[in-house]
Design a protein around this motif. Structure first.
Motif, PDB file in Angstrom:
ATOM      1  N   GLU A 151       0.846  -1.182   0.000  1.00 12.40           N
ATOM      2  CA  GLU A 151       0.000   0.000   0.000  1.00 12.40           C
ATOM      3  C   GLU A 151       0.887   1.239   0.000  1.00 12.40           C
ATOM      4  N   PHE A 164       0.836   5.633   0.318  1.00 15.56           N
ATOM      5  CA  PHE A 164       0.189   6.934   0.514  1.00 15.56           C
ATOM      6  C   PHE A 164       1.080   7.980  -0.138  1.00 15.56           C
ATOM      7  N   GLU A 198      -1.261  -0.613  -4.238  1.00 17.68           N
ATOM      8  CA  GLU A 198      -2.592  -0.126  -3.908  1.00 17.68           C
ATOM      9  C   GLU A 198      -2.433   1.249  -3.269  1.00 17.68           C
ATOM     10  N   CYS A 220      -3.566   4.017  -1.120  1.00 17.84           N
ATOM     11  CA  CYS A 220      -4.564   4.086  -0.055  1.00 17.84           C
ATOM     12  C   CYS A 220      -4.981   5.519   0.239  1.00 17.84           C
ATOM     13  N   GLY A 221      -4.401   6.493  -0.464  1.00 21.67           N
ATOM     14  CA  GLY A 221      -4.767   7.886  -0.251  1.00 21.67           C
ATOM     15  C   GLY A 221      -3.641   8.808  -0.671  1.00 21.67           C
ATOM     16  N   ASN A 231      -9.527   8.526   0.801  1.00 30.18           N
ATOM     17  CA  ASN A 231      -8.711   8.777   1.982  1.00 30.18           C
ATOM     18  C   ASN A 231      -7.671   9.850   1.647  1.00 30.18           C
ATOM     19  N   SER A 233       4.171   4.733   3.409  1.00 31.28           N
ATOM     20  CA  SER A 233       2.828   5.140   3.840  1.00 31.28           C
ATOM     21  C   SER A 233       2.739   5.510   5.318  1.00 31.28           C
TER      22      SER A 233
END
Length: 267
Positions: A7, A9, A44, A46-47, A72, A254
């Motif tokens: 993940e 960010f 992925e 996530c924001g 997010n 992240s």
């Protein structure tokens, strides 16, 4: 292809109201849908921290806040001339609109003495629990003595006022110097967007890997989209994966960023 699935960010993305971004052709339109087309399948997202830039892409505080982005996401406004002229009143408006913080671009204002404006903005942000961000890119060279002084004055003011500050682009070629001074300050965060690629061959990446291996918690990944898309970072992320343990890699990609921005004004 990336070596692991994870993940991410993104700490610095620039979607725009009308999809344009200066005279750019690459990675345009500057929209979330186009951004996602350039995300490798192993990642992925996530924001993101979505950052507005005045005078680009038909920006306004209201329209940028209402722009569709990540579920997010958090948003930083761009600092405008009105914000500089009346920081208390204008920052109050930004707070009401739901912004997490704001970002100042000294080059956009041709401001060689930007610590003066920064100090007023920092005090206003402190009163409203907003995070202050500043673009630390001066040029592709080491900082001039004036820029170095002004940036240090800005950071020192944020520390004095116990205010969170994000150094977008992490100080560029001066990352080593600034991290050695401010790396232990929990309110100072180093965003690595743009510089990870622009200065990769000039030891920026090597220094980032070094501090990550020491467990750094005040440094995080950003893309600076549309300057670069996530696919552009594949080789660099693989270099980090190969040289940093999984826990510290996840912190960089992240966890550190979410921890830093999650405590102030999060929606």
């Amino acid at each position: 292809m990336l070596a692991k699935k994870f993940e991410l960010f993104d700490l610095n993305v620039h979607f725009t109201v009308d999809g344009s971004f200066k005279d750019y052709r690459r990675n345009i339109p500057a929209t979330i849908s186009n951004y996602m087309l350039n995300v490798p399948k192993e990642i992925e997202v996530c924001g993101a921290l979505e950052v507005g830039i005045p005078s680009i892409g038909n920006y306004s505080h209201v329209e940028f806040m209402n722009l569709n982005g990540f579920t997010n996401s958090r948003k930083f406004s761009g600092v405008t001339y009105d914000t500089v002229k009346n920081p208390g009143k204008e920052c109050q408006k930004l707070k009401v609109l739901g912004y997490l913080g704001l970002k100042y671009h000294p080059r956009s204002f041709q401001d060689n003495f930007f610590s003066r404006a920064s100090k007023s903005l920092i005090r206003a942000c402190g009163d409203l629990d907003l995070i202050y961000g500043i673009c630390t890119y001066e040029s592709d060279c080491l900082y001039s003595s004036r820029f170095n002084y002004e940036l240090r004055e800005t950071i020192d003011c944020a520390i004095l006022n116990n205010l969170k500050i994000i150094l977008f682009h992490g100080g560029g070629q001066n990352f080593d110097e600034f991290y050695s001074i401010y790396g232990k300050q929990c309110n100072v965060f180093f965003d690595c967007s743009f510089s990870l690629l622009r200065f990769k061959r000039k030891d920026f990446l090597a220094k980032v890997i070094e501090v990550l291996n020491n467990g750094a918690e005040n440094i995080g990944f950003g893309s600076d989209y549309p300057d670069y898309c996530i696919k552009d970072y594949q080789d660099t992320l693989n270099d980090i994966i190969e040289n940093v343990n999984l826990k510290n890699f996840k912190k960089f990609i992240s966890d550190n960023s979410l921890s830093f921005i999650g405590g102030a004004g999060a929606k």
